[in-house]
Design a protein around this motif. Structure first.
Motif, short mmCIF file in Angstrom:
data_model
loop_
_atom_site.label_atom_id
_atom_site.label_comp_id
_atom_site.label_asym_id
_atom_site.label_seq_id
_atom_site.Cartn_x
_atom_site.Cartn_y
_atom_site.Cartn_z
N GLY A 120 23.18 6.98 -11.98
CA GLY A 120 22.19 7.85 -10.97
C GLY A 120 21.40 7.33 -9.93
N GLU A 121 21.45 5.88 -10.13
CA GLU A 121 20.51 5.17 -9.09
C GLU A 121 20.95 4.79 -7.78
OE1 GLU A 121 17.88 1.69 -10.91
OE2 GLU A 121 20.14 1.25 -11.36
N ILE A 122 20.27 4.44 -6.93
CA ILE A 122 20.74 3.95 -5.80
C ILE A 122 19.99 2.71 -5.71
CG2 ILE A 122 20.60 4.01 -3.05
CD1 ILE A 122 20.39 6.76 -2.85
N VAL A 123 20.76 1.53 -5.70
CA VAL A 123 20.43 0.16 -5.52
C VAL A 123 20.65 -0.40 -4.22
CG1 VAL A 123 20.80 -1.81 -6.63
CG2 VAL A 123 20.71 -0.02 -8.16
N ALA A 124 19.80 -0.88 -3.70
CA ALA A 124 20.03 -1.62 -2.45
C ALA A 124 19.89 -3.13 -2.53
CB ALA A 124 18.81 -1.09 -1.45
N LEU A 125 21.06 -3.72 -1.63
CA LEU A 125 21.26 -4.95 -1.60
C LEU A 125 21.01 -5.43 -0.27
CD1 LEU A 125 22.13 -7.89 -2.85
CD2 LEU A 125 24.52 -7.34 -2.24
N LEU A 126 19.91 -6.31 -0.10
CA LEU A 126 19.63 -6.42 1.38
C LEU A 126 19.52 -7.85 1.50
CD1 LEU A 126 16.39 -4.10 1.53
CD2 LEU A 126 18.68 -3.47 1.86
N MET A 165 23.88 1.17 -18.89
CA MET A 165 24.23 0.77 -17.43
C MET A 165 25.56 1.01 -17.04
SD MET A 165 23.78 -3.34 -17.29
CE MET A 165 22.29 -3.44 -18.17
N LEU A 166 25.72 1.33 -15.91
CA LEU A 166 27.24 1.72 -15.28
C LEU A 166 27.84 0.25 -14.94
CD1 LEU A 166 28.72 3.93 -14.70
CD2 LEU A 166 27.76 4.23 -12.45
N LEU A 167 26.99 -0.27 -14.15
CA LEU A 167 27.81 -1.88 -13.72
C LEU A 167 26.79 -2.97 -13.90
CD1 LEU A 167 29.68 -3.16 -11.47
CD2 LEU A 167 28.30 -2.75 -10.14
N GLU A 168 27.42 -3.83 -14.53
CA GLU A 168 26.92 -5.02 -14.54
C GLU A 168 27.64 -6.40 -14.05
OE1 GLU A 168 26.29 -6.73 -18.64
OE2 GLU A 168 24.56 -8.07 -17.91
N VAL A 169 27.00 -7.04 -13.17
CA VAL A 169 27.77 -7.96 -12.32
C VAL A 169 27.13 -9.23 -12.90
CG1 VAL A 169 28.01 -9.21 -10.27
CG2 VAL A 169 28.20 -6.86 -10.29
N LYS A 170 27.84 -10.24 -13.68
CA LYS A 170 27.19 -11.37 -14.14
C LYS A 170 27.66 -12.75 -13.56
CE LYS A 170 24.94 -12.08 -18.58
NZ LYS A 170 25.32 -12.09 -19.77
N ASN A 171 26.65 -13.32 -12.89
CA ASN A 171 27.08 -14.94 -12.87
C ASN A 171 28.47 -14.74 -11.84
OD1 ASN A 171 24.72 -16.05 -14.09
ND2 ASN A 171 25.87 -15.99 -15.89
N LEU A 172 28.57 -14.25 -10.74
CA LEU A 172 29.77 -14.03 -10.20
C LEU A 172 29.81 -15.22 -9.07
CD1 LEU A 172 31.97 -11.83 -10.12
CD2 LEU A 172 30.74 -10.81 -8.21
N ASN A 173 30.83 -15.79 -8.96
CA ASN A 173 30.91 -16.87 -8.12
C ASN A 173 32.30 -16.87 -7.15
OD1 ASN A 173 28.83 -19.34 -8.40
ND2 ASN A 173 29.66 -18.49 -10.50
N THR A 174 32.02 -16.67 -5.80
CA THR A 174 33.35 -16.39 -5.09
C THR A 174 33.22 -17.61 -3.74
OG1 THR A 174 33.16 -14.29 -5.31
CG2 THR A 174 34.32 -14.69 -3.39
N PHE A 175 34.41 -18.00 -3.45
CA PHE A 175 34.67 -18.98 -2.54
C PHE A 175 35.59 -18.57 -1.24
CE2 PHE A 175 33.28 -22.93 -4.48
CZ PHE A 175 32.99 -22.64 -5.87
N TYR A 176 35.09 -18.76 -0.13
CA TYR A 176 36.25 -18.76 0.93
C TYR A 176 36.62 -19.97 1.30
CZ TYR A 176 34.75 -13.86 1.81
OH TYR A 176 34.40 -12.41 1.81
N ILE A 222 25.61 -14.55 -8.74
CA ILE A 222 25.22 -13.44 -8.44
C ILE A 222 25.07 -12.42 -9.40
CG2 ILE A 222 25.56 -11.19 -7.01
CD1 ILE A 222 24.68 -13.68 -5.38
N SER A 223 24.01 -12.15 -9.97
CA SER A 223 23.94 -11.24 -11.15
C SER A 223 23.06 -10.10 -10.78
CB SER A 223 23.15 -11.78 -12.21
OG SER A 223 24.18 -12.72 -12.80
N LEU A 224 23.50 -8.67 -11.04
CA LEU A 224 22.82 -7.54 -10.63
C LEU A 224 23.40 -6.35 -11.61
CD1 LEU A 224 24.79 -5.43 -8.65
CD2 LEU A 224 24.26 -7.19 -7.15
N THR A 225 22.72 -5.36 -11.62
CA THR A 225 22.91 -4.33 -12.51
C THR A 225 22.61 -2.87 -11.78
OG1 THR A 225 20.92 -3.80 -13.50
CG2 THR A 225 22.43 -5.26 -14.59
N VAL A 226 23.40 -2.03 -12.01
CA VAL A 226 23.24 -0.64 -11.46
C VAL A 226 23.37 0.41 -12.66
CG1 VAL A 226 24.01 1.37 -10.04
CG2 VAL A 226 24.22 -1.30 -9.23
N ASP A 227 22.32 1.45 -12.61
CA ASP A 227 22.42 2.27 -13.79
C ASP A 227 22.86 3.60 -13.18
OD1 ASP A 227 21.41 0.73 -15.75
OD2 ASP A 227 19.36 1.11 -15.07
#
Ligand SMILES: Nc1ncnc2c1ncn2[C@@H]1O[C@H](COP(=O)(O)OP(=O)(O)OP(=O)(O)O)[C@@H](O)[C@H]1O
Ligand SMILES: [Mg+2]
Length: 239
Positions: A28-34, A1-12, A21-26
């Motif tokens: 060589g992949e293209i991962v889309a966030l839509l 796994m190249l990137l692992e985002v785990k339980n991210l909380n952001t406020f404005y 927010i949790s997501l992973t990117v391996d």
């Protein structure tokens, strides 16, 4: 796994715009966030890149938790970011814009040796740029500005490229060109996390997809899995 985002909380301010927010990117992949407008896609990319400060959660990259680190540290770790508004310097030339991206040459763990991005390789990808190196950024079309923003990001030799809405506002022919360039650089080894409104473009590029509802991830799966769930598409997308 190249990137692992785990339980991210952001406020404005008081507004809780990213909720676990949790997501992973391996590699060589293209991962889309839509997702629809205002769901938090750009804020997710900004929070990964350090341009928005997450209150909690992890951005694990290369074994390190980068959450809350300044953007330059995150760039040094190997991440590149192409913002929604492209941020081409109007008063700088094409060449100067490209060179602005080169500050990490030699620094990143990203591409090495033959695979490194430099001016020559950027010009091979975008032949028109070579003839227009002296032109000022402000005289480029929207599509040319987007290509330049991609070229500039490549000059930093990132290992993972975060791209926010690269085809927004472009004519169909140019949309296809931008799409093809993203495909080409991915095939040349670049891992990409892509935020995109154009469903066709996104699913023609990505192997995996995350759909965002308000501040949260509502679906994750392959393009094939998403295609087989029209109700999910209806819930989260404008298609
Ligand atoms: N700088 C800011 N200050 C306060 N609120 C913001 C700021 N930027 C974004 N927001 C709000 O945070 C939420 C998420 O915004 P974000 O830009 O991440 O959404 P998005 O999914 O990228 O939308 P779009 O598809 O329109 O680009 C929205 O409600 C937006 O109004
Ligand atoms: Mg956005």
């Amino acid at each position: 796994m190249l990137l692992e985002v785990k339980n991210l909380n952001t406020f404005y301010g008081l507004s809780h715009v990213l909720q676990n927010i949790s997501l992973t990117v391996d590699r060589g992949e293209i991962v889309a966030l839509l997702g629809r407008n205002g769901m938090g896609k750009s804020t997710t990319l900004k929070s990964i890149m350090g341009l928005a400060k997450p209150r909690s959660g992890k951005v694990v990259y290369g074994g390190l938790n980068l959450a809350g680190k300044p953007p330059y540290k995150i760039a040094q770790a190997g991440l590149g970011f192409i913002p929604e508004d492209r941020r081409i310097f109007n008063n700088l030339t094409v060449l100067e814009n490209l060179n602005m991206g080169a500050k990490n040459q030699g620094g990143n763990a990203g591409s090495t040796g033959q695979n490194r991005w430099n001016l020559e390789r950027v010009f091979a990808t975008f032949p028109w740029m070579k003839d227009r190196i002296a032109q000022s950024g402000q005289f480029l079309s929207g599509g040319e500005q987007q290509m330049l923003a991609i070229g500039r990001a490549l000059m930093g030799n990132p290992e993972l490229l975060l791209v926010d809405e690269p085809t927004e506002g472009l004519a169909p022919l140019i949309v296809k060109q931008v799409r093809d360039v993203l495909k080409e650089i991915n095939q040349a080894g670049m891992t990409i996390l892509l935020v995109e409104h154009n469903y066709k473009v996104a699913t023609s590029l990505a192997n995996r997809v995350y759909l965002m509802g308000k501040a949260r991830i509502g679906f994750e799966g392959t393009v094939q899995e998403l295609e087989s769930k029209p109700d999910v598409k209806q819930d989260f997308l404008e298609v």
